[in-house]
Structures are given as C-alpha cells and as structure tokens.
Design a protein around this motif. Structure first.
Motif, mmCIF file in Angstrom:
data_model
loop_
_atom_site.group_PDB
_atom_site.id
_atom_site.type_symbol
_atom_site.label_atom_id
_atom_site.label_comp_id
_atom_site.label_asym_id
_atom_site.label_seq_id
_atom_site.Cartn_x
_atom_site.Cartn_y
_atom_site.Cartn_z
ATOM 1 N N GLN A 1 -0.348 16.469 15.699
ATOM 2 C CA GLN A 1 -1.200 15.697 16.602
ATOM 3 C C GLN A 1 -1.046 16.185 18.037
ATOM 4 O O GLN A 1 -2.013 16.254 18.795
ATOM 5 C CB GLN A 1 -0.817 14.207 16.498
ATOM 6 C CG GLN A 1 -1.674 13.297 17.357
ATOM 7 C CD GLN A 1 -3.121 13.248 16.873
ATOM 8 O OE1 GLN A 1 -3.380 13.443 15.695
ATOM 9 N NE2 GLN A 1 -4.054 13.008 17.781
ATOM 10 N N LEU A 2 0.194 16.537 18.393
ATOM 11 C CA LEU A 2 0.481 16.990 19.755
ATOM 12 C C LEU A 2 -0.110 18.360 20.030
ATOM 13 O O LEU A 2 -0.550 18.646 21.143
ATOM 14 C CB LEU A 2 2.009 17.026 19.944
ATOM 15 C CG LEU A 2 2.538 17.676 21.233
ATOM 16 C CD1 LEU A 2 2.220 16.790 22.435
ATOM 17 C CD2 LEU A 2 4.051 17.890 21.130
ATOM 18 N N LYS A 3 -0.116 19.195 19.025
ATOM 19 C CA LYS A 3 -0.436 20.605 19.235
ATOM 20 C C LYS A 3 -1.914 20.809 19.548
ATOM 21 O O LYS A 3 -2.772 20.383 18.821
ATOM 22 C CB LYS A 3 -0.065 21.395 17.971
ATOM 23 C CG LYS A 3 -0.220 22.882 18.109
ATOM 24 C CD LYS A 3 0.782 23.403 19.103
ATOM 25 C CE LYS A 3 0.382 24.810 19.512
ATOM 26 N NZ LYS A 3 -0.811 24.804 20.309
ATOM 27 N N GLN A 4 -2.183 21.488 20.602
ATOM 28 C CA GLN A 4 -3.544 21.856 20.977
ATOM 29 C C GLN A 4 -3.647 23.373 20.889
ATOM 30 O O GLN A 4 -3.097 24.071 21.720
ATOM 31 C CB GLN A 4 -3.864 21.395 22.406
ATOM 32 C CG GLN A 4 -3.861 19.894 22.571
ATOM 33 C CD GLN A 4 -4.939 19.227 21.743
ATOM 34 O OE1 GLN A 4 -5.994 19.800 21.520
ATOM 35 N NE2 GLN A 4 -4.677 18.013 21.278
ATOM 36 N N PRO A 5 -4.355 23.903 19.873
ATOM 37 C CA PRO A 5 -4.365 25.352 19.670
ATOM 38 C C PRO A 5 -4.786 26.156 20.882
ATOM 39 O O PRO A 5 -4.185 27.166 21.189
ATOM 40 C CB PRO A 5 -5.358 25.536 18.514
ATOM 41 C CG PRO A 5 -5.325 24.220 17.797
ATOM 42 C CD PRO A 5 -5.095 23.184 18.856
ATOM 43 N N SER A 6 -5.812 25.674 21.598
ATOM 44 C CA SER A 6 -6.309 26.476 22.706
ATOM 45 C C SER A 6 -5.255 26.643 23.782
ATOM 46 O O SER A 6 -5.091 27.710 24.362
ATOM 47 C CB SER A 6 -7.569 25.827 23.295
ATOM 48 O OG SER A 6 -7.268 24.513 23.759
#
Length: 739
Positions: free
Chosen positions: A725-730
């Motif tokens: 949930q925390l991870k933002q790929p960009s």
C-alpha cells in the motif's frame, strides 16, 4: 405381390421379375398419401422385417432415425413435383446390422391409387469399398505429409505426380507448382540430368536399374538455384501396364556439417590429449598394468611405459595411496567404483577406478583415470586461508592476527620464502607486527626504513617486482639480507584506498628464481586482503570517534567491493523508516531500525570477491559462505556499546523466514524480532529491483507481486500489505534512475 394391371403397363415384366427374385433388391409402391401400399419379398429378405410391418406405413419405417428427415424430404418432393429422385440412405434391419441402400423414387403418372414406385438396392459392399478407398487415400496422404523425408513420385515420362510437404520445404516448390512438371528440371542439376534420363530408359527397356533398393548420395538443386547434398532411395512400381517411380530423399547438409565438426573435434581432442591434466591406465584381473597413456607426468620425468607389466600393489608401494589405491582397484573387480587420492612429487591426482569389460560385456580388469587436481587443491587451500583472514577482519581482530594469517597463506603455498610486511607512514616504512622475518633482517628493519635505501625502484602499479640482493643500493641492507641467506626479493605494492601506496609485501627467497605465474595470483590476493585489513582498521578506528556516520560508513563499506549494490544501504534505510512509520513503530525503535539497516550486510565483508562478485548464481558451497554473513556481522558489532540489542537483531535476523525456513537459526513467526521482519520486506524488495551479477533487475510491479507470493511464507503477512500500500512505483523508479 401380384402387381396391379396399371403397374404392369409401366414396368417391363423382366425388370419386375428381377426385383421379385433377387434377395439384395426390393420393390415397393406408395399410395397418394405417401404410405406403402405393396412391396416385394426381397425387401423383407433385406431387412428382416415382415411385409405386414411395412404395409400402410410411411416410408420412414424403412430407414434409421438418422435418415428420417432425408426420406421425408424426398417423398414430399416426389408427391409435390412428380419428379423422380434418388438417394443413398441407411435402412433399419431387425438384427441391427448396418445396411446401406440406394433408393430410386419413380413417379407413376395416371395411376388412380398409386403415386410412386421405389426400388431398393443393397449397396453396403460398394459403400464399404468406397470408405476403404478413402481411408487408404487418407493414410497415403498422411504418410506423405508427415514424413520428414521428401517423397516424390513420377510417372514413366518422368513427370511429378506426388510431392509431399517435406519436398516443398526441401526444394522450394509447392505441390501445385511441381505436379505435372518434369522432375529432372526441378531438382536435378543440369549437368547430372543425362544419367537420370538414361536410367529411366534402361529400366523401361530392360527392367534393370542401378539405384533401386539402394541408398545413393547425390547433389540436388533448389528452386533458388543453390545445390545441396542429399541421399536417395528409389523403388519402381508397375500398375495397369504403366510404371511409376517413388523416391525418398533426405537432405544431408546438417549431417555433413555435423560430420565435419566431428572430424574437427576429433582432431582437436587428439591434439590436446597429451596436454590434458590426466593419466589413464588399465589392468588385467590380477591388477597388473596392461596399458597407460597421458602426457601429464612430464614435470615428474616419469615414463608410463616403465610401469607396464607391474602390479598396482607394487607400483603404489611406499606411497600415501598404497592401501587406498589397492582397495579401490579391488573394489572395481567386484563391479563397484573406487576412488583415491594419489600424490606424485608436487602433483596431486584424484583417481577414479571402474570395472573394465570387453565388447562382449565380460569383466577383464580395471580402468582408472587420474586427474591432476593440484591447482584446484591449491585454490581450495587459498580459499580456506582467505576465509580465515576475512573472518578475522570481520570480527575486528587485532591487525597483527590478520597479518599472521596473510603470512601463513603466502608461506604455505610458496615454498622457501619468508614474509615481511611494511606499512607506509609519511615517507618511511615501518614493519607491522605479525611478520616473521630472518633475525638479521628484523634487526635492521625493526624501525623506520627509508624505501630508497632498501629498493632501487619501488613498484608504483599493482604489479610484482623481482629484485636480486645485489640490486639493493644500501650496503647496510645488502649485508643484512646476505647474512640472512636472502638471494632475491619479491616486492608487491598494496594500494591505498585514496591512491598511492599503503604498504609493501616483501618476500625473501634463498634462490634467484623468479616467482611462477600461479604465485603472482596468490601474492596479488594477499595484497588485496591486506588492503582490506588496513582499510578495515581505518574504519574501526573511526568508529571509536564517531557514531552515526561511522555506522553508515560500515554499511557502505561493502559497496566499495561490489558496485552492483551501490546505493543499496541508503535505499533500504530510507524505505525501512517509511514502512516503520506506516506501521506505527515508536521513534526510538525507528532509530534502532535505522542503525540496523546501515549495518545489516556488514558481515559480507568476510565473503571473498570471487564469490560476491561472481557472474552467475553462486554454488551451494558459495551460498553456505554467504549465509554466514548475519552471524559474522553480529559477532563483529556486538562489542560496540553504542549499538542496542534491537539493532543487532536486525543484523542477525533479517534473513529468518516467517515459515522457519530462513537462516541462521530457522526462527519462525513472531519469534523473529519485529524490526528484523520489517527490514526483511524492504531488503527483499530492493534485492528484486536491483541488478546483480547473476540476475537482471525486476520491475517494481514484478517485485510487489513476488512479495505478495512470499507473504506468509518468507515474509510477515501483516507487514507485506502495508508495504504494498505504501509503495508508489513511480516514486521508487525515479529514485532508482537517479541513483
């Protein structure tokens, strides 16, 4: 069935009598309502049903359920248009056998109560013959098209009548293009067509052929004009007074290429046979040497022919393998495989002994292959010494202990030397504790030494320099070396981290021979290890004066060895703190996590460059060394008062798995410290998205999918969803690109 007079007027008496007397034919009539009004006995004979079972019934009573619709349409058409019709249909029989009949529907114009006459003929045999012919044709086509060889048939004029798929691929013509064309003009080079035509004429005139029933090699022509080798077998077939020819053709291009490669490979093997690091021999059932070959005993000045006719027991007598070698050969005589290690002079051989059988499978003795493993054994011993040295560095052992191990590694592998290690301090050299040098040398080199006095020209690159004692410019140094019996010195520079020289490794030898090539590598590795030890000493000294930056420096130290992991420490530290905050970890514990993240892989400093920087996946033995790094790191750091147990647990436990399958202790579930479980998620993610010598970097989404699969098995199932949930790929990808 006495026919009505009107019916006799329309049917010739002979034809009517034919249907009355032949049991494979039947005759019936339909009234204006489409019902059977009369029928012959032959129809009952055909079907087995009584005539009464057909009378006043629709014609559908005659056929099977599958034919009802067809017969209804035929009768309707007859009654509607008055036109004759014919169909082939399956009729019902009392014994349920298959009965195919041909029905001819003939309208009867002018009859008051009759609409049509129907003849019924049994055509089961004809239909079976047709089906069989179709099956034969289908099998023929399947054989042609499935065959890997080209199959071509020609008529007696030489024109193509069959051309399968393999022929299309081989010669470049489709079947449609080839059929009807002279085969010679398609696939035979022009220079070879005359013998082809002469062979056709000879066979048709005399019945003799030179190629029938034989396999011959020929040159074939492709549609694009190039020629290629083929092998062909041909068979003539006569049918209805005509002759046809079928050829089976196989391309030999790949086979010829493979044959040439095999010949080249055989020549190559023969060329290097005498250079192979192996010796081969056979014995009879009494273990007497019968044959021997191998050119690898040259350095020992041993002629294998001198051993022929002698027993294995006699040959091995007095050697270290006297017992084990004899037992291995005796085991081979019982059908087992034996093995032993044989030491001949300075060479070490691993020997495999197997039963030796003749072509009929009878046991006739033993066969042995002895492979020179001297270099491999040397490398294993060097690896063992490297492991001891790196472990002493990793656990912050005193520098003197590390130098003693380096000296031991050099002196155990290079015979007749003594090791002297000197460190640069400003412009002078100082002997480091741990060197074991001759007394006279120790006396004169115990204090600071001016380099220019001891060596006429110091090596400035990472290369080994050889010097004789006479080349030393200082008479005092020459006297000390000569008093110690030193004839030559080998000097290896140790590069400093920031450039320049940090130290010298000096090897004293009592003869003037230059070091062999393999010794260069050992000395180079010793210099590399000493460089690491000196750098480690510098880092450990810095630890005593700094705290936070020192911890980070330790974490980054490993990256100086492996540029593939550059930036790893900072990335996992930052993301660990973000994940901890999302999980509500208190600030004090986040500090412990941060320090653990800095130091989590510090134990890898004990893993050799050959393993850590190896291209491709490590072996199981190398993985075992790598898996020691959590314990090594823990042992190295546990004496630092500034580090809490929570920090040390991150270092020690970050490779434990949720299901208990991790290392070093196989802890499972919540018995694994929480900070270690948090860090394991981040460390796994960064490992997946980073390039390694043995793998490419994964995309962020691929890595997140893999974390989901590992959840509840390797990783904490409560932490993984929070991280995803925390991870933002960009954001993460932009960080990776920037680094």
């Amino acid at each position: 069935m006495p026919p009505p007079s009107a019916l006799l007027n329309q049917v010739q008496p002979d034809l009517y009598r034919h249907y009355l007397t032949h049991h494979d034919h039947g005759l019936l009539t339909l009234d204006n309502g489409g019902l059977v009004s009369a029928l012959s006995a032959g129809l009952s004979d055909l079907t087995g049903f009584a005539q009464d079972e057909y009378l006043r019934q629709p014609l559908t009573q005659l056929v099977t359920p599958h034919g009802v619709e067809a017969i209804q349409e035929a009768v309707a058409s007859l009654l509607r248009s008055g036109e004759a019709g014919q169909l082939e249909i399956q009729c019902r029989t009392r014994d349920q056998r298959v009965l195919w009949c041909e029905l001819n529907l003939i309208p009867l114009a002018g009859e008051e109560h009759l609409a049509a006459m129907i003849t019924v003929e049994n055509v089961s045999n004809r239909r079976a013959a047709q089906v069989n012919a179709q099956q034969v044709e289908a099998r023929h086509a399947a054989i042609l098209n499935v065959s890997l060889d080209a199959i071509i048939s020609i008529d007696q004029a030489g024109r193509v009548i069959d051309w399968n798929h393999a022929a299309e691929r081989m010669f470049g013509y489709t079947a449609a293009e080839a059929t009807g064309q002279p085969m010679a003009s398609l696939i035979i080079p022009e220079s070879e067509r005359t013998p082809h035509f002469e062979g056709l004429r000879r066979h048709q005139q005399t019945g003799r052929t030179r190629v029938s029933g034989q396999v011959v090699e020929l040159t074939a022509l492709h549609h694009d004009g190039h020629t290629f080798p083929v092998e062909m077998s041909m068979a003539p077939v006569s049918w209805q007074g005509k002759t046809f020819y079928t050829a089976f053709i196989r391309e030999l291009t790949a086979q010829r290429r493979a044959h040439q490669q095999l010949l080249a490979h055989t020549e190559y093997l023969q060329l290097i046979q005498s250079q192979l690091p192996s010796v081969f021999w056979t014995t009879d059932l009494n273990l007497v040497l019968q044959s021997a070959s191998g050119g690898h005993l040259g350095p020992l000045e041993v002629d294998l022919n001198d051993f022929l006719g002698r027993s294995i027991e006699d040959i091995l007598q007095g050697s270290s393998a006297a017992t084990s070698g004899l037992q291995a050969h005796q085991a081979a005589l019982t059908g087992s495989t034996g093995a032993y290690v044989l030491k001949l002079g300075s060479l070490l051989y691993e020997t495999q002994v197997r039963p030796f059988h003749d072509p009929q499978g009878h046991l006739v003795g033993t066969v042995a292959l002895a492979t020179d493993v001297t270099e491999r054994h040397r490398q294993q011993e060097i690896g063992r010494h490297r492991a001891y040295i790196l472990e002493s560095i990793a656990r912050s052992a005193p520098l003197q202990e590390t130098i003693e191990w380096i000296s031991r590694m050099l002196e155990s592998h290079i015979q007749g030397i003594q090791t002297h290690i000197l460190q640069f301090e400003e412009n002078d050299l100082k002997t480091l504790p741990g060197s074991v040098v001759p007394a006279a040398v120790e006396r004169d080199f115990a204090h600071f030494v001016r380099p220019a006095l001891a060596w006429s020209k110091l090596p400035v690159a990472a290369e080994l320099r050889f010097s004789t004692v006479e080349e030393v410019p200082d008479p005092v140094c020459v006297a000390a070396l000569q008093e110690a019996g030193v004839a030559a010195t080998w000097v290896m520079p140790v590069k400093a981290d920031q450039g320049g020289l940090a130290a010298l490794i000096v090897l004293y030898r009592q003869d003037r021979r230059e070091p062999p090539p393999w010794a260069h590598e050992i000395i180079r590795q010793a210099a590399q290890l000493l460089s690491v030890a000196l750098e480690q000493q510098k880092y450990l000294t810095a630890i005593l004066t700094t705290k936070e930056q020192t911890l980070r420096t330790l974490g980054l130290a490993l990256e100086y060895r492996d540029y593939e992991t550059k930036g790893h420490t900072d990335r996992v530290t930052q993301l660990s703190l973000e994940l901890a905050a999302a999980l509500g970890v208190p600030a004090a514990e986040q500090e412990d996590l941060r320090r653990g993240a800095y130091l989590h892989d510090v134990g890898k400093i004990a893993v050799s460059d050959q393993i850590l920087l190896k291209p491709g996946r490590p072996t199981e033995e190398e993985w075992a060394l790598i898996r020691r790094h959590p314990v090594t790191g823990y042992e190295m750091l546990k004496h630092i008062p500034a580090l809490s147990q929570a920090t040390l647990h991150v270092v020690l436990r970050h490779h434990e798995h949720w299901n208990g399958g991790g290392y070093p202790d196989g802890l499972a579930g919540e018995s694994i410290p929480r900070l270690a479980r948090i860090f394991a998620v981040v460390d796994t993610f960064d490992a997946l998205t980073s390039e390694r010598p043995y793998k490419q970097a994964w995309s962020v989404q691929e890595a997140l999918d893999e974390l989901q699969r590992m959840s509840g098995k390797v990783l904490d199932p409560q932490i993984v969803p929070v991280f995803i949930q925390l991870k933002q790929p960009s954001v993460w990808e932009s960080v990776n690109e920037a680094e």
